[in-house]
Design a protein around this motif. Structure first.
Motif, mmCIF file in Angstrom:
data_model
loop_
_atom_site.group_PDB
_atom_site.id
_atom_site.type_symbol
_atom_site.label_atom_id
_atom_site.label_comp_id
_atom_site.label_asym_id
_atom_site.label_seq_id
_atom_site.Cartn_x
_atom_site.Cartn_y
_atom_site.Cartn_z
ATOM 1 N N THR A 24 0.848 -1.183 0.000
ATOM 2 C CA THR A 24 0.000 0.000 0.000
ATOM 3 C C THR A 24 0.888 1.239 0.000
ATOM 4 N N THR A 25 0.572 2.202 -0.853
ATOM 5 C CA THR A 25 1.391 3.412 -0.941
ATOM 6 C C THR A 25 1.308 4.206 0.356
ATOM 7 N N ALA A 28 -1.800 6.534 0.452
ATOM 8 C CA ALA A 28 -3.048 5.834 0.729
ATOM 9 C C ALA A 28 -3.084 5.345 2.176
ATOM 10 N N LYS A 29 -1.947 4.834 2.650
ATOM 11 C CA LYS A 29 -1.871 4.320 4.023
ATOM 12 C C LYS A 29 -2.115 5.446 5.030
ATOM 13 N N ILE A 57 0.784 -2.949 6.701
ATOM 14 C CA ILE A 57 -0.341 -2.476 7.512
ATOM 15 C C ILE A 57 -0.179 -2.918 8.965
ATOM 16 N N ASP A 117 -6.039 -7.020 1.800
ATOM 17 C CA ASP A 117 -5.392 -6.427 0.629
ATOM 18 C C ASP A 117 -5.088 -7.527 -0.390
ATOM 19 N N TYR A 120 -5.009 -7.231 -6.811
ATOM 20 C CA TYR A 120 -5.925 -6.336 -7.519
ATOM 21 C C TYR A 120 -6.640 -7.019 -8.681
ATOM 22 N N GLU A 149 -8.872 -3.356 0.464
ATOM 23 C CA GLU A 149 -8.146 -2.522 -0.490
ATOM 24 C C GLU A 149 -8.246 -3.156 -1.870
ATOM 25 N N ASN A 171 -5.515 3.522 -5.600
ATOM 26 C CA ASN A 171 -5.995 2.643 -4.531
ATOM 27 C C ASN A 171 -7.404 3.029 -4.114
ATOM 28 N N PHE A 173 -10.236 1.995 -0.884
ATOM 29 C CA PHE A 173 -10.559 1.257 0.332
ATOM 30 C C PHE A 173 -12.080 1.208 0.439
#
Length: 182
Positions: A24-25, A28-29, A57, A117, A120, A149, A171, A173
């Motif tokens: 996660t970038t 975004a985090k 995370i 997560d 994708y 995510e 991203n 959420f």
């Protein structure tokens, strides 16, 4: 990747290149944890990190004071990296090497925050199994939340228990919880 807040703020972590992950970038985090911070006290919650990959995370929760963290991934290299990193920083992250769906089917503990997560490129059917299992197995504590995510091009708003989503760059959420009956 870096830890953005808490006791280990600013620490950079470099995962082995051979791990099959997409962390996660930071942007975004940071946005995600601003949302979570407005709802929970980090030192009072239990967290389940599904498809945990590098543990990005989990480290963020641990850095902010969460003691009850379980990270689940089926890749041995990912679990090994999380164990090594959490040992170095003396973080209490419990790791489980397992297929996420099997773990959810067999688990009976409840969590305040469940973060997933998955890859994708999952199909909508693969994504939908996550909230389905979480809610059918009653894995969320009262007022708990499931956060999934995914790519901003994937739409999960038709799934049961969906509340809302937030997009940050590429991203997204999606937040799931039981709605109040009142």
């Amino acid at each position: 990747m870096r830890i953005i807040s808490g006791e280990f703020k600013g620490r950079r972590l470099t995962a082995p290149k051979k791990l099959p992950v997409r962390p996660t970038t930071d942007m975004a985090k940071e946005a995600l944890f601003n949302i979570i911070n407005n709802t929970y006290y980090f030192d009072d919650i239990s967290v389940l990190d599904l498809f945990s990959g590098t543990g990005n995370i989990s480290y963020e929760f641990a850095s902010r004071g969460t003691q009850d963290i379980t990270a689940v991934d089926e890749n041995f290299g990912c679990i090994k990296f999380i164990n090594e990193t959490s040992d170095v920083f003396e973080m209490s992250i419990n790791t489980v090497k397992s297929d996420v769906y099997k773990f959810l089917e067999q688990n009976n503990k409840t969590y305040d925050v469940i973060f997933a997560d998955p890859p994708y490129d999952f199909t909508l059917e693969q994504f939908s199994k996550i909230p389905e299992l979480v809610f059918n197995q009653n894995l969320l504590a009262e007022n708990g939340v499931l956060i999934v995510e995914h790519s901003k091009y994937t739409k999960l708003d038709t799934l049961e228990y969906f509340n809302y989503s937030k997009i940050y760059g590429g991203n997204c959420f999606s937040f799931f919880s039981k709605k109040d009956d009142a």
